[in-house]
Design an enzyme around this catalytic site. Structure first.
Site, mmCIF file in Angstrom:
data_model
loop_
_atom_site.group_PDB
_atom_site.id
_atom_site.type_symbol
_atom_site.label_atom_id
_atom_site.label_comp_id
_atom_site.label_asym_id
_atom_site.label_seq_id
_atom_site.Cartn_x
_atom_site.Cartn_y
_atom_site.Cartn_z
ATOM 1 N N TYR A 1 -3.682 -0.484 9.900
ATOM 2 C CA TYR A 1 -3.553 -0.990 8.536
ATOM 3 C C TYR A 1 -2.208 -0.579 7.941
ATOM 4 C CZ TYR A 1 -4.361 -1.212 3.469
ATOM 5 O OH TYR A 1 -4.255 -1.461 2.125
ATOM 6 N N SER B 1 0.853 -1.194 0.000
ATOM 7 C CA SER B 1 0.000 0.000 0.000
ATOM 8 C C SER B 1 0.880 1.232 0.000
ATOM 9 C CB SER B 1 -0.898 0.017 1.230
ATOM 10 O OG SER B 1 -1.538 1.268 1.382
#
Length: 267
Positions: free
Chosen positions: A154, A141
């Site tokens: 996250y 990410s």
């Protein structure tokens, strides 16, 4: 360009929708047989049908990778399928900041993003090593380089995914199996738009929700300004994965490939 993937087999975890589905279909376009994984039988079957329409073999394996023993079962199915390419795409995201997050939120982030990648990879690696060629590709990410305050857990979990991918590449030195990571930026998927619709409804502009609903130009300007001037597409990520999966990428190993429009800048 011929990526020389015809005849190879791949497992793409979390490929019943979104980026994973596009990766599965792109690999099929290059001639890969694809094992589609998901938790929803109907959604996974629909993607497998699209894969098979490309003229390649397609099968479905179901299961929640966070449940005990399921990741290992999925990996063994992939071994029997003949998968030499593993794309660790499955991984949930949730919004928790430092003030509101609980230990259970951090645990869920790591159990959803890190441990399934470890378990599937560990179980499939002996087959890849024995074959003398293989690919392990993880999906990271942009939050790895630019941690998102409202996605603290996250962001940390995805950073761990990148770290362990580099570690795995070194562990596999000399085996013919490479390990690389693709880190997407802000990708235009239905789930992303739903998230911003919910933010807009809540009037939560502090977390990047443009007023008046999620328009792409607004999202780019207010949430994801980048030199490319647009949001990413699932096909952008799938193209990067297909290259790293191919024999053309034999000399690419242990990297994090950021496909984010330049949002994270240079190292």
């Amino acid at each position: 360009m011929d990526l020389r993937l015809a005849g190879h087999g791949a497992l793409v975890t979390g490929s019943s929708s979104g980026i994973g589905a596009t990766i599965a279909e792109t690999l099929a376009d290059e001639g890969c047989a694809v094992l589609v994984h998901g938790r929803n039988a109907g959604a996974a079957a629909a993607v497998a049908e699209q894969v098979a329409a490309r003229g390649v073999r397609a099968e479905v394996v179901l299961g929640d990778l966070t449940e005990p023993g399921i990741a290992e079962q999925v990996a063994l199915t992939a071994r029997d399928f003949g998968a030499r390419i593993l794309v660790n795409n499955a991984g949930p995201f949730a919004e928790h900041d430092w003030e509101t997050s609980r230990p259970s939120d951090w645990r869920a982030a790591f159990e959803g993003n890190v441990l399934p990648t470890v378990r599937v990879s560990q179980t499939l690696l002996p087959s890849l090593r024995a074959h003398g060629w293989g690919r392990v590709i993880t999906i990271g990410s942009r939050a790895v380089r630019t941690p998102l305050p409202h996605m603290a857990a996250y962001s940390a979990a995805k950073a761990a995914v990148v770290n362990m991918t580099t570690s795995l590449a070194r562990h596999l030195a000399g085996t013919g199996v490479t390990a690389n990571c693709v880190s997407p930026g802000v990708i235009a998927t239905p789930s992303m738009y739903r998230m911003f619709e919910e933010r807009s409804a809540e009037g939560d502009s502090d977390r990047g929700a443009p007023e008046g609903g999620p328009d792409e130009a607004d999202l780019v300007a207010e949430y994801a300004p980048n030199p490319s001037g647009r949001l990413g597409r699932p096909s952008d990520i799938a193209a990067a994965v297909a290259y790293l999966a191919s024999p053309l990428a034999d000399y690419v190993n242990g990297i994090e490939l950021r496909v984010d429009g330049g949002i994270t800048g240079t190292p």
